[in-house]
Structures are given as structure tokens and as C-alpha cells.
Write an enzyme that holds these catalytic residues in place. Structure first.
Site, PDB file in Angstrom:
ATOM      1  N   ASP A 328       8.339 -29.507  44.304  1.00 33.23           N
ATOM      2  CA  ASP A 328       8.174 -28.038  44.592  1.00 33.23           C
ATOM      3  C   ASP A 328       9.458 -27.246  44.486  1.00 33.23           C
ATOM      4  OD1 ASP A 328       6.841 -26.439  46.760  1.00 33.23           O
ATOM      5  OD2 ASP A 328       8.601 -26.855  47.864  1.00 33.23           O
ATOM      6  N   GLU A 357       7.396 -27.180  39.847  1.00 37.61           N
ATOM      7  CA  GLU A 357       6.776 -26.006  40.209  1.00 37.61           C
ATOM      8  C   GLU A 357       7.609 -24.925  39.537  1.00 37.61           C
ATOM      9  OE1 GLU A 357       5.304 -23.218  44.107  1.00 37.61           O
ATOM     10  OE2 GLU A 357       6.777 -24.714  44.079  1.00 37.61           O
TER      11      GLU A 357
END
Length: 616
Positions: A328, A357
Site C-alpha cells: 500500500d 500501489e
């Protein structure tokens, strides 16, 4: 009287200094012998534990370094495991007259652990938010003592009760659909007062959230998925943790976090990572600022922090047997720290894959983050896979518009024509939606546009890269980002006892949902094991603005697949002579409806028609 009070005070102090040694936290609780990196950081947490002297009972495991931090409640032991075999030993702690033994184990690694397969372009990932997929065990909905202690399915921002057993109970459904990997939003503990359902504010990096199940439940889920031929990708967050994490509430030292004394929000402008003209102020605010107030920002420049986070990921890989990690907010963290992490994981597990990400609107920014990118040289992120957000934004328009000189499918041709910027276009995660974006179907009205769905997913599953599908797309679940994140993460119908209908079964789906499911299922099963799509080259043709037809080929050795998309709402007659270099025969098998298509003369295409032609 004063003397007596002083005596009592000294006595109480003496008692306080000699109370029993308590270890309230031990991270990691165990490790493995035979890892390539032979250094192990063991973190102990307990009242005044830094005052302890430390020794080990093992003759093979040696203490490399003992670190006493600013906070005396923490003690870091760096061990040298060179040559150590699987064994149980004791960490010996002594503080004055008090002694404590802490059992520790080096486990044996499973055979072939380092050779585990990672996810790749031969896979299709299915993204699941565990709290919203299925509730397999209502008994763990509420755990006494945890801060968010209710389930309310009418509240889109509350916990709904989905769990690991709910996912395990529906692995047959996923296998039937044809996906080859499941990516789970975070499953680690999120003991936050609110919003804990999504998982992105971790409070314990070594513990599955008990409302999802146990660590053993997670490991069993991975094993069950493997038995059904599916890989598992685990969501991780190294940029930040939850503000209720002990590492923050009683932080080891102030330099474990950025802006530890006062909340400073990030600017979210992570272009500062590569901007050649960036100011020091802007870069610090973007990278050191907190994502939100409940998520304090880790300082990966602190070697102890970097080691702690790296070990958590390796622990889950080895313990649970996962095949990949989705990291993330990858660009929000320290570049060098994340690069070192990626390198160490790859050295330990050469085929293991990590996707970061990387939420940017342009492909140059995405390419900067991919392993061996010349754009980042001499630095190297060591990150194999990046998320192709620019393609998402391109596809959002491409399948909505009429195709002409600039619009519609022309956008796909122009965007893919810039793939020279990437080190490896096959290591791009391609997708229409996820838990943070509008769904592919934004409104219930849009679910009626089956032509758009058929074309879009035919493209997604045949273009370069690694496709990801968000749970519920196969049954036309719809939501727009403007409705809030809770709407994007709605419950899968049938995942809870008492649901009005069960979309996990054909009988519980509507006719339209079954049409969507069956179409996607046909494409997914055709794609499984299809090396032409997984490894083949890509060749495409300029879109004729008058006809609006996009044609491209995937080819490997003497096998090929040709995809033809009519990007207009009109019938088109396609002359085939310009495309003979990718049409080796005068007929081909069309795999969507399983028919033979004649290619001896011009091809008649219906409005928005899509053909997938297979040549063997």
C-alpha cells in the site's frame, strides 16, 4: 516522621525496581533456520525491560548486537544465525536478582520454500475485502476488549462481519469463476476505535485480526487456496500503522516515526520522489507527513524500523506460504528503505512478486518505480510489479466513447504505444477498479450496457500485464466513488445468513448477472494456462478513425491470438488485407462463442462487437 516517610519511599522504589520481569510483546515469536539473511532482529517489550542483561542458551545462535532505545520498555536483540540448525533455545534476561527465561524457536523451513511461485501475467487476481465478502463464523464478529465492538451492516463504515472462513467457504466459487489468485485487503490486526473494517491501520503486524480469525486460520486458507490451484496475495502497509499500535502509543524512540509529536498531514504529492526541481520542504511534507491523523508515518530511514518491517513480511511469507504482496502507498515511504526491502525479499524468494500501489496519472511516473528503470537510475526500486493507474484512466474513457481520431479505442492504441517507457510491461497490474476507486459499473443504469462490459473485459484479459478483478464485478455490483468508500465495499449478496439472495449460486443470480458471470467465466478459463497471453509478444494496428476498429495480436512461437474490437455503435465492414501479417490462416476459432470465423474476405462486425480469434 519525616525519616519514616523517607524510608517507606525508598522501600517502595526498591520494590518497584525489583518487580518480576514481564515480556508483554515478542516480535517475531519464532523464526526459521536456513534463511539467506542470517541476521535476526528480536524485539522485546515490557516495563523497564531495557535494564535487563541478555544472554542466549544456544551454542549456535550468537548475539550480534543489543540495542537499548530511548524508551526503556523496549529491547532489541540482533542475533547471528549463521550455521544455526532448527532448535529451541532460551533468551535469558536478568535484572538485579530477577531472572526470566523466554523460550524461542528456530523452525525448519518447508522443502522448496524459497522456490515458491509468485503471481505473474499468467494469473488473474481477484481482490477481496474480507469484512465485506462473506461471514463464515458469526461467533468472531465481536471480540471482547477490542475497541470497535459491534457489527452493523446498515452502516457502510462499520464492520459487517466478513471473515477468513467466509472466504474459505467460497473457494469453490472462485475456482469455478476461473481466477488464479486472490488478493486480500489487509487481514492483520486493526484494533482501532472506528473504521477498522478496511484494515489499513495496523495495530499488530504479526497477528491476524481476531474478528477475521486466527493466524492458523489464515495459513489454512492459503493452503486450501493452493490445493485448488490458486495463489494468495497479502496486502501490507509499511508507510504507516494505526495510531493504537503499541509502537506508537509507547514508541521505542521518537525517530521511529515522522512528526512524532504533532500530526502533520502529507500533501499526497509523491511526484516529489522523482521531481528534479523539488524543494526540500515539499519532499519532506509529502513523504514524512501522515496519510491521515489515525495513521502515524513510519520512519524507514531508522534502520531498526526498516528491519522490523522487512521481517514482518518475510515472517508471513514463510509462515503462511503466500505468493505475493501488494504494498500500500508505496511511493509515500522512503525510496531506499523500500528498495532494500524488495531486494531482500527477492533474494530470499526469487520468484516471489511484490506489486506496489503507484497511484499516478502518467506512465512516466509509474515507470520510475519499476525495477531496473532507467528513469530512476542510478537508484533502483527493485519493485517488479507496479499498478497501471494511467491505463485505468484511459480505459474509463475508451470504452465509453465513440472511436474516432482521438477518442475511444484510439486512446488504448496511443497509450500502449508508449510502453517503451517500462522496463517490463508484462509486470504491470491492470485493472478497472479496486477498493479505492469507482466500480467498473458506476451506476445500476450502467450495468445494462453489456457491450461495454464484454469489450472491456476481453481487452483487460488479453492485453499485456497482470489483470485484477474486484469482487462483485462478475455479478454487476455498482458504486461510484462520490457515494463514499463504504459504497465501493458493499457486501457480496449471499455471504451472510438471511441474505435475500445468494449470488454465489447460479440460482440466486438474476438472468443478467448470470450472463455477466458466464461471459467472464468463459474468458477466465480460456486464459488459464494460456502462454500466448501470459508470455506472448504484442503487436497492434493504428485505429482507422473512419471505422473505429482496434486490432492487436498476442503471439508466442507458432501460436497467436488476434483481438478485434469495433469501437463504434455502427456496423462495420473490415477489409482484411491490411492485417494479413497477423492472420496466418483464412479461418480461425472465435473463443467467445466457440465458432469458426472465415477470414477469406472482408469481415462484418456488429456495433461494439468483440472477436477473440485463436490460431494454432
Amino acid at each position: 516522621m519525616k525519616r519514616f516517610s523517607l524510608f517507606m519511599l525508598l522501600a517502595f522504589i526498591s520494590i518497584g525496581l525489583t518487580h518480576a520481569i514481564e515480556v508483554r510483546k515478542l516480535d517475531p515469536a519464532f523464526w526459521w533456520a536456513g534463511m539467506k539473511n542470517t541476521e535476526l532482529q528480536v524485539l522485546l517489550y515490557g516495563d523497564q525491560i531495557a535494564r535487563c542483561e541478555v544472554s542466549l542458551s544456544s551454542k549456535e545462535v550468537r548475539i550480534k548486537e543489543i540495542v537499548r532505545l530511548e524508551n526503556p520498555n523496549y529491547l532489541l536483540i540482533y542475533m547471528d544465525l549463521t550455521g544455526a540448525k532448527p532448535q529451541s533455545f532460551e533468551i535469558l534476561l536478568q535484572r538485579g536478582k530477577e531472572k526470566k527465561t523466554v523460550p524461542y524457536e528456530l523452525k525448519a523451513r518447508k522443502a522448496g520454500s524459497s522456490e515458491r511461485p509468485g503471481f505473474n501475467a499468467g494469473d488473474v487476481l481477484y481482490l477481496i475485502m474480507p469484512d465485506r465478502f462473506a461471514n463464515g463464523d458469526p461467533n468472531n464478529d465481536v471480540i471482547p476488549g477490542m475497541r470497535e465492538n459491534k457489527v452493523d451492516r446498515s452502516d457502510p463504515f462499520a464492520r459487517h462481519g466478513g471473515d477468513l472462513k467466509g472466504i474459505a467457504d467460497h473457494l469453490d466459487y472462485l475456482q469455478d469463476l476461473g481466477v488464479t489468485a486472490i488478493w486480500l485487503n489487509p487481514t492483520q490486526e486493526n484494533d482501532m476505535a472506528s473504521g477498522s473494517y478496511h484494515g489499513y491501520a495496523i495495530t499488530d503486524y504479526y497477528q491476524v485480526d481476531r474478528r477475521f480469525g486466527s493466524n492458523e486460520d489464515f495459513r489454512q486458507l492459503v493452503d486450501q487456496a493452493h490445493q485448488k490451484g490458486m495463489k494468495v496475495v497479502m496486502d501490507m502497509i509499511f508507510n504507516h500503522c494505526g495510531s493504537e499500535n503499541t509502537l506508537f502509543t509507547d514508541m521505542p524512540s521518537r525517530d521511529w516515526f515522522n512528526f512524532p509529536e504533532k500530526y502533520v498531514q502529507t500533501s499526497y504529492k509523491t511526484a516529489t520522489q522523482y521531481d528534479p526541481y523539488v524543494s526540500a520542504y515539499d519532499k519532506k511534507k509529502a513523504l514524512d507527513g501522515w496519510f491521515v491523523e489515525s495513521m502515524p508515518d513510519f520512519n524507514q530511514r531508522n534502520r531498526h524500523v526498516a528491519r522490523y518491517l522487512t521481517q514482518t513480511s518475510i515472517w508471513w511469507i514463510e509462515y503462511a506460504g503466500i505468493n505475493g504482496i501488494r504494498q500500500d502507498t508505496h511511493p509515500f515511504a522512503d525510496f531506499d528503505g523500500m528498495a532494500a526491502w524488495c531486494r531482500e525479499v527477492t533474494e530470499e524468494y526469487p520468484d516471489f512478486n511484490i506489486v506496489g500501489e503507484t497511484w499516478y496519472k502518467n506512465n512516466a511516473a509509474i515507470a520510475f518505480w519499476q525495477k531496473d528503470s532507467k528513469l530512476a537510475a542510478p537508484r533502483n526500486s527493485n519493485l517488479r510489479c507496479v499498478m497501471d493507474f494511467p491505463l485505468l484512466f484511459t480505459m474509463e474513457k475508451a470504452f465509453e466513447e465513440e472511436t474516432d481520431w482521438d477518442n475511444g479505442l484510439t486512446r488504448l492504441h496511443e497509450y500502449l504505444g508508449q510502453d517503451f517507457i517500462y522496463t517490463n510491461p508484462q509486470e504491470l497490474l491492470v485493472f478497472f477498479d479496486n477498493h479505492d476507486t469507482s466500480r467498473f459499473f458506476k451506476t445500476k443504469e450502467s450495468t445494462k450496457n453489456t457491450d461495454r462490459f464484454r469489450q472491456a473485459f476481453a481487452f483487460l484479459l488479453t492485453t499485456r500485464g497482470i489483470p485484477e478483478i474486484y469482487y462483485g464485478t462478475e455479478i454487476r455490483m455498482a458504486a461510484d466513488k462520490s457515494e463514499g468508500d463504504g459504497a465501493l465495499r458493499a457486501d457480496f449478496p449471499g455471504g451472510w445468513n438471511g441474505d435475500a439472495r445468494n449470488a454465489f449460486s447460479a440460482a440466486g443470480r438474476t438472468k443478467e448477472q448470470n450472463e455477466t458471470y458466464d461471459y467472464l467465466r468463459r474468458l477466465l478459463h480460456w486464459r488459464q494456462g494460456n502462454e500466448v497471453i501470459a508470455k506472448g509478444s504484442l503487436k497492434h494496428f493504428v485505429v482507422d478513425p473512419l471505422k473505429g476498429i482496434y486490432i492487436y495480436e498476442r503471439k508466442l512461437n507458432n501460436k497467436s491470438v488476434v483481438i478485434i474490437l469495433n469501437g463504434t455503435s455502427k456496423e462495420q465492414v473490415l477489409p482484411l488485407e491490411p492485417y494479413r501479417e497477423v492472420l496466418p490462416k483464412t479461418e480461425a476459432k472465435e473463443i467467445i462463442v466457440n465458432r469458426t470465423v472465415s477470414l477469406s474476405s472482408a469481415l462484418e462486425l456488429q456495433p461494439r462487437e468483440v472477436l477473440i480469434l485463436e490460431f494454432n
